[in-house]
Scaffold this active site. Structure first.
Site, PDB file in Angstrom:
ATOM      1  CB  CYS A 113      -1.028   0.040   1.301  1.00  0.00           C
ATOM      2  SG  CYS A 113      -1.849  -1.441   1.244  1.00  0.00           S
ATOM      3  CG  ASN A 164      -6.606  -1.167   1.781  1.00  0.00           C
ATOM      4  OD1 ASN A 164      -6.275  -0.510   0.889  1.00  0.00           O
ATOM      5  ND2 ASN A 164      -6.285  -1.511   2.884  1.00  0.00           N
ATOM      6  CG  HIS A 223      -3.099   3.124   2.613  1.00  0.00           C
ATOM      7  ND1 HIS A 223      -3.614   2.897   1.568  1.00  0.00           N
ATOM      8  CD2 HIS A 223      -3.158   2.094   3.623  1.00  0.00           C
ATOM      9  CE1 HIS A 223      -4.021   1.490   1.538  1.00  0.00           C
ATOM     10  NE2 HIS A 223      -3.729   0.985   2.796  1.00  0.00           N
TER      11      HIS A 223
HETATM   12  O1  UT7 Z   1      -3.511  -1.647   3.889  1.00  0.00           O
HETATM   13  C1  UT7 Z   1      -3.343  -1.976   5.123  1.00  0.00           C
HETATM   14  C2  UT7 Z   1      -4.115  -3.076   5.331  1.00  0.00           C
HETATM   15  N1  UT7 Z   1      -5.154  -3.437   6.476  1.00  0.00           N
HETATM   16  C3  UT7 Z   1      -5.073  -2.459   7.587  1.00  0.00           C
HETATM   17  O2  UT7 Z   1      -4.948  -1.259   7.628  1.00  0.00           O
HETATM   18  C4  UT7 Z   1      -6.098  -3.117   8.667  1.00  0.00           C
HETATM   19  C5  UT7 Z   1      -6.047  -2.652   9.996  1.00  0.00           C
HETATM   20  N2  UT7 Z   1      -6.745  -3.114  10.932  1.00  0.00           N
HETATM   21  C6  UT7 Z   1      -8.133  -2.926  10.832  1.00  0.00           C
HETATM   22  O3  UT7 Z   1      -8.519  -1.967  10.401  1.00  0.00           O
HETATM   23  C7  UT7 Z   1      -8.879  -3.389  12.200  1.00  0.00           C
HETATM   24  O4  UT7 Z   1      -8.189  -4.273  12.941  1.00  0.00           O
HETATM   25  C8  UT7 Z   1      -9.960  -4.367  11.460  1.00  0.00           C
HETATM   26  C9  UT7 Z   1     -11.107  -3.610  10.728  1.00  0.00           C
HETATM   27  C10 UT7 Z   1      -9.291  -5.421  10.561  1.00  0.00           C
HETATM   28  C11 UT7 Z   1     -10.632  -5.402  12.624  1.00  0.00           C
HETATM   29  O5  UT7 Z   1     -11.324  -4.308  13.493  1.00  0.00           O
HETATM   30  P1  UT7 Z   1     -10.963  -4.624  15.130  1.00  0.00           P
HETATM   31  O6  UT7 Z   1     -11.612  -3.645  15.685  1.00  0.00           O
HETATM   32  O7  UT7 Z   1      -9.470  -4.714  15.204  1.00  0.00           O
HETATM   33  O8  UT7 Z   1     -11.693  -5.901  15.378  1.00  0.00           O
HETATM   34  P2  UT7 Z   1     -11.099  -7.302  15.900  1.00  0.00           P
HETATM   35  O9  UT7 Z   1     -10.431  -7.914  14.793  1.00  0.00           O
HETATM   36  O10 UT7 Z   1     -10.773  -6.840  17.161  1.00  0.00           O
HETATM   37  O11 UT7 Z   1     -12.577  -8.505  15.783  1.00  0.00           O
HETATM   38  C12 UT7 Z   1     -13.525  -7.749  16.870  1.00  0.00           C
HETATM   39  C13 UT7 Z   1     -14.698  -8.882  16.563  1.00  0.00           C
HETATM   40  C14 UT7 Z   1     -13.929 -10.375  16.453  1.00  0.00           C
HETATM   41  O12 UT7 Z   1     -15.290 -11.224  17.318  1.00  0.00           O
HETATM   42  P3  UT7 Z   1     -14.987 -11.672  18.828  1.00  0.00           P
HETATM   43  O13 UT7 Z   1     -13.553 -12.336  18.971  1.00  0.00           O
HETATM   44  O14 UT7 Z   1     -14.904 -10.543  19.542  1.00  0.00           O
HETATM   45  O15 UT7 Z   1     -16.071 -12.564  18.978  1.00  0.00           O
HETATM   46  C15 UT7 Z   1     -14.034 -10.952  15.143  1.00  0.00           C
HETATM   47  O16 UT7 Z   1     -14.221 -12.225  14.818  1.00  0.00           O
HETATM   48  O17 UT7 Z   1     -15.070  -8.791  15.181  1.00  0.00           O
HETATM   49  C16 UT7 Z   1     -15.227  -9.899  14.680  1.00  0.00           C
HETATM   50  N3  UT7 Z   1     -15.185  -9.712  13.252  1.00  0.00           N
HETATM   51  C17 UT7 Z   1     -16.264  -9.636  12.537  1.00  0.00           C
HETATM   52  N4  UT7 Z   1     -17.448  -9.436  12.790  1.00  0.00           N
HETATM   53  C18 UT7 Z   1     -18.312  -9.212  11.717  1.00  0.00           C
HETATM   54  C19 UT7 Z   1     -13.978  -9.639  12.274  1.00  0.00           C
HETATM   55  N5  UT7 Z   1     -14.343  -9.209  11.043  1.00  0.00           N
HETATM   56  C20 UT7 Z   1     -15.698  -9.147  11.130  1.00  0.00           C
HETATM   57  C21 UT7 Z   1     -16.822  -8.777  10.145  1.00  0.00           C
HETATM   58  N6  UT7 Z   1     -18.176  -8.860  10.565  1.00  0.00           N
HETATM   59  N7  UT7 Z   1     -16.490  -8.675   8.792  1.00  0.00           N
END
Ligand code: UT7
Length: 315
Positions: A109, A271, A241
């Site tokens: 990215c 993204n 980004h």
């Molecule tokens: O170009 C660079 C590429 N990537 C990035 O920059 C991504 C950077 N990271 C992020 O933007 C965030 O960490 C995410 C958007 C990927 C995730 O958000 P988060 O607030 O960190 O959520 P999390 O990973 O802590 O997940 C929270 C919960 C989990 O469930 P439990 O374990 O609390 O029951 C996940 O399983 O949300 C769940 N979850 C979802 N639920 C509904 C993960 N993906 C999804 C989804 N829909 N799509």
């Protein structure tokens, strides 16, 4: 020294709302919107990445008021070209009907900013350089994995640079960590290999990437400001980004700057990896939000873990 004289973008025709993804995996509009700011994304159906990259390139040439024949080098930042080889840049050169050095770079990215730094290094030899950020993450994500498939979209953005003194600062960087965000190469059929077969889907430790992004982007911005003897208040637009609107907001609050200085378009495009910065830049120029004399800071971050930071005073 370089300046940007034209920008362009091209998105696939097919848009996919969060609600459509909720029919495919266990997710919902509320989760995606509140955690990422994403509402929609565009995904290739009929198009391939060369189509998008060519479209963005032609728009940039038109806005730069130059012909394809005046381009002397093509740099494509991509992680998802139509071929392992030849490069996407060669595919674009073929479409444009021009002969010049053409190559791809992979800085994930951050690729577009890396491309600008490479252009800066070559500009004394080549007058007009085309830089394209183009990616088709729909090829690399596992559409059954809700943790990644909701985050990405396909798209291309491009710019033409020429000699000028707009660029005040540019720094590419990599703080190597290859386990946080990656997609393995697809396996071949070598009878000699002991490698485990891999589908090559994107794997991401989301929270680690999130923390890396907020911390390193703020750090790179502060390094640039210190080098230029400026404060955040002197920057008119922070074009970051577009991976997550919460990341943009986290950086913004660290710098204590108002939201108007941190444009986002992630709600519409998600993204698009190497394409987010040139797409956003193109929209801002089209809407006349960047004026001559404005100071623009662009910062990319991505797999590697790479960063790229640049400051331009718009001409
Ligand atoms: O170009 C660079 C590429 N990537 C990035 O920059 C991504 C950077 N990271 C992020 O933007 C965030 O960490 C995410 C958007 C990927 C995730 O958000 P988060 O607030 O960190 O959520 P999390 O990973 O802590 O997940 C929270 C919960 C989990 O469930 P439990 O374990 O609390 O029951 C996940 O399983 O949300 C769940 N979850 C979802 N639920 C509904 C993960 N993906 C999804 C989804 N829909 N799509």
């Amino acid at each position: 020294m370089i300046k940007i004289i034209g920008t362009g973008r091209k998105l696939p025709m097919r848009s996919v709302l969060n609600s459509e993804l909720a029919e495919m995996v266990d997710t919902g509009d509320e989760w995606i919107t509140s955690r990422t700011g994403i509402k929609n994304r565009y995904v290739c159906t009929e198009e391939n990445l060369t189509d998008l990259a060519e479209g963005a390139a032609r728009a940039a040439l038109e806005n730069a008021l130059i012909s394809a024949q005046e381009i002397e080098m093509i740099i494509c930042a991509t992680i998802a070209g139509d071929f392992s080889f030849p490069s996407l840049a060669c595919c674009v050169a073929e479409r444009l009907g021009i002969k010049c050095p053409a190559f791809d770079i992979n800085a994930a990215c951050s690729g577009f900013i890396y491309g600008l730094e490479i252009a800066e290094a070559f500009i004394s030899k080549y007058t007009n350089i085309l830089i394209i950020g183009a990616d088709m993450m729909s090829r690399l994500i596992d559409w059954n994995d809700r943790a990644t498939c909701v985050l990405f979209g396909d798209g291309a953005g491009a710019c033409v640079v020429t000699r000028g003194d707009a660029l005040k600062y540019i720094q590419s960087n990599a703080a190597p960590d290859t386990g946080m965000l990656y997609a393995k190469s697809r396996s071949g059929n070598s009878p000699f290999s002991n490698e485990k077969p891999d589908a090559g889907f994107a794997v991401m430790q989301g929270q680690d990437v999130y923390k890396f992004a907020v911390m390193s982007v703020a750090e790179e911005i502060n390094l640039a400001l210190a080098e230029l003897n400026l404060s955040a208040a002197n920057i008119d637009h922070f074009v970051l980004h577009q991976a997550n609107s919460r990341i943009v907001d986290g950086v913004r609050s660290r710098l204590k700057q108002p939201p108007e200085k941190f444009p986002t378009n992630i709600a519409e495009y998600a993204n698009t990896t190497a394409a987010t910065i040139p797409i956003l830049l193109d929209e801002m120029i089209e809407e006349n939000r960047i004026k001559s004399g404005d100071t623009v800071m662009m910062v990319g971050f991505g797999a590697g873990m790479t960063t790229g930071t640049c400051v331009m005073v718009w001409q």
